[in-house]
Design an enzyme around this catalytic site. Structure first.
Site, PDB file in Angstrom:
ATOM      1  N   CYS A  91      -1.574   0.731  -3.317  1.00 22.92           N
ATOM      2  CA  CYS A  91      -0.259   1.084  -2.772  1.00 22.92           C
ATOM      3  C   CYS A  91      -0.027   2.589  -2.637  1.00 22.92           C
ATOM      4  CB  CYS A  91       0.830   0.457  -3.627  1.00 22.92           C
ATOM      5  SG  CYS A  91       0.609  -1.335  -3.767  1.00 22.92           S
ATOM      6  N   HIS A 142       7.114   3.614  -1.523  1.00 24.40           N
ATOM      7  CA  HIS A 142       6.354   2.375  -1.426  1.00 24.40           C
ATOM      8  C   HIS A 142       7.300   1.228  -1.765  1.00 24.40           C
ATOM      9  CE1 HIS A 142       3.766  -0.902  -2.179  1.00 24.40           C
ATOM     10  NE2 HIS A 142       3.863  -0.831  -3.490  1.00 24.40           N
ATOM     11  N   ASN A 181       6.322  -6.648  -0.127  1.00 24.08           N
ATOM     12  CA  ASN A 181       5.442  -5.546  -0.536  1.00 24.08           C
ATOM     13  C   ASN A 181       4.169  -5.672   0.303  1.00 24.08           C
ATOM     14  OD1 ASN A 181       3.501  -3.969  -1.784  1.00 24.08           O
ATOM     15  ND2 ASN A 181       4.123  -4.485  -3.866  1.00 24.08           N
TER      16      ASN A 181
END
Lengths: 75, 349
Positions: free
Chosen positions: B120, B267, B297
């Site tokens: 990420c 993020h 996500n």
């Protein structure tokens, strides 16, 4: 840092559990409302209020609210 | 110390693509009660996410975003000097995906092509690489493709991971731009390698029939060792510790004030976490846009996806601070201008 303030702050992160249920001896992980998301709220509250980073072991090794309080005090 | 500064290099254009298939969090009734679902949606902030079709890879989503970017900006594919593909769900173990995309996109054989593998934090890391290449004398354009199809590596019977991950592909064109200075701050901590992991399938634990089988894990979730595992509390604890500190650090090192930043692009891990950062750093809430309610996500794709889905059509000078953090453990932030960046509307493929 005193335990009554901590208990009040801890009780505040719960939506459904009545505040009067929160006593030093409470085994908080037995509460129906306890979940991994509540653990995140606890970490966030403790960092905010006491500038202490709790980790998963601190929470896992604490059985009661009082245990948590002592863990935070010792960090 | 990996603190990097660049001048007269910037993002020229961005595009992103999500699959049309929607996976709704409210349909997770096989995993948790309706009350738990409601609480999860409220805390984690993910109402729905997109899942790629079986025959669509991260590289296909990136390819679609790249062709749109090339079309919308009238870019000659032969003018692209470097192609970087970042993903943890690439097409094959061997070869790298970037040369495959070079051929598909019609880029010249003189194009440098390579993959980067990070989670990420990956977009910010790979963007720093793109900026470094674009700073080189004979390089004019770097195409950075960042995409993931985590739906392929997530057990839908895992209560921790199933509600989180969605799929997306993005394209970012970096080049010589008159947009001032840009800064990157990159960090790593391998002591946390176990916090987010697919334990099997690499050379340390090669794939076998046993580790492909979904079974009940120690934490009570059902997944195989070939699917993503995450220790949510450890990751949250890590992010709480490092992200606000990293943001303060890059602001201090760059000499940029928080008030000068128009947008903070975090993020998109979960809303609870981002809300924590916003509160901790005293950021006006509207300056930290979210797209995870609709796309979940999407790992390394989440920062560029948020730029495309949330900043498309927004006017302003657009000084942005980007922050990525996750598996590794690895975290990174960047301060740069999107003032010269042309953003294409979000695509479906």
């Amino acid at each position: 840092m005193n335990i009554n303030d901590f208990i009040r702050n801890f009780a505040d992160i719960f939506d459904d559990t009545p505040a009067e249920e929160f006593v030093p001896e409470l085994p908080f992980k037995d509460l129906e409302e306890w979940s991994s998301l509540m653990a995140l709220s606890l970490m966030s509250m403790v960092e905010d209020e006491y500038n202490v980073f709790l980790d998963r072991n601190d929470i896992e090794n604490s059985c009661t609210v009082e245990d948590l309080f002592h863990t935070i005090q010792s960090k | 110390m990996a603190f990097l500064a660049f001048e007269n290099v910037g993002i020229s254009a961005m595009a992103a693509c999500v699959p049309p298939k929607v996976s709704y969090s409210r349909d997770l009734t096989g995993l948790m009660s309706e009350t738990e679902i409601e609480k999860t949606i409220e805390s984690v902030g993910i109402r729905e996410k997109r899942f790629a079709a079986e025959d669509v890879c991260a590289s296909d989503l990136c390819y679609r975003a790249a062709t749109q970017l090339i079309h919308d900006n009238g870019i000659d594919p032969e003018s692209i000097d470097v192609l970087i593909f970042l993903s943890q769900t690439s097409d094959y173990r061997i070869p790298a995906t970037a040369p495959i995309l070079q051929q598909r996109l019609g880029l010249a054989q003189t194009t440098a092509c390579f993959d980067i593998n990070l989670g990420c934090s990956g977009f910010v890391y790979a963007l720093s690489t793109a900026f470094a290449y674009a700073s080189a004398k004979n390089v004019n354009r770097v195409l950075l493709l960042v995409g993931e199809t985590f739906s392929r590596i997530t057990s839908q019977r895992d209560r921790v991971n199933a509600p989180l991950y969605g799929d997306a592909g993005t394209a970012t064109l970096v080049g010589k731009e008159d947009c001032g200075r840009s800064f990157f701050s990159l960090h790593s901590d391998g002591t946390g390698k176990d916090a987010v992991m697919i334990p099997a399938g690499g050379m340390r634990n090669p794939a076998n029939t046993g580790n492909l089988e979904e079974k009940e894990a120690e934490d009570g979730n059902i997944r195989s060792d070939s699917q993503i595992y995450m220790d949510g509390l450890a990751v949250f604890n890590f992010a709480m510790r490092v992200v606000p500190k990293n943001i303060r650090e890059i602001l201090e090192q760059s000499g940029v004030a928080l008030e000068e930043i128009d947008w903070l692009i975090f993020h998109q891990a979960n809303k609870f976490m981002t809300d924590f950062f916003v509160k901790k750093l005293k950021i006006p809430a509207g300056k930290a846009p979210y797209c995870l309610d609709r796309y979940g996500n999407t790992s390394s794709a989440s920062v560029p996806l948020t730029v495309v889905s949330e900043l498309y059509g927004k006017p302003g000078k657009q000084q942005v601070l980007m922050s990525g953090f996750g598996a590794g453990l690895s975290w990174a932030s960047a301060i740069l201008s999107l003032g010269n960046c042309r953003i294409s509307p979000l695509l479906e493929y």
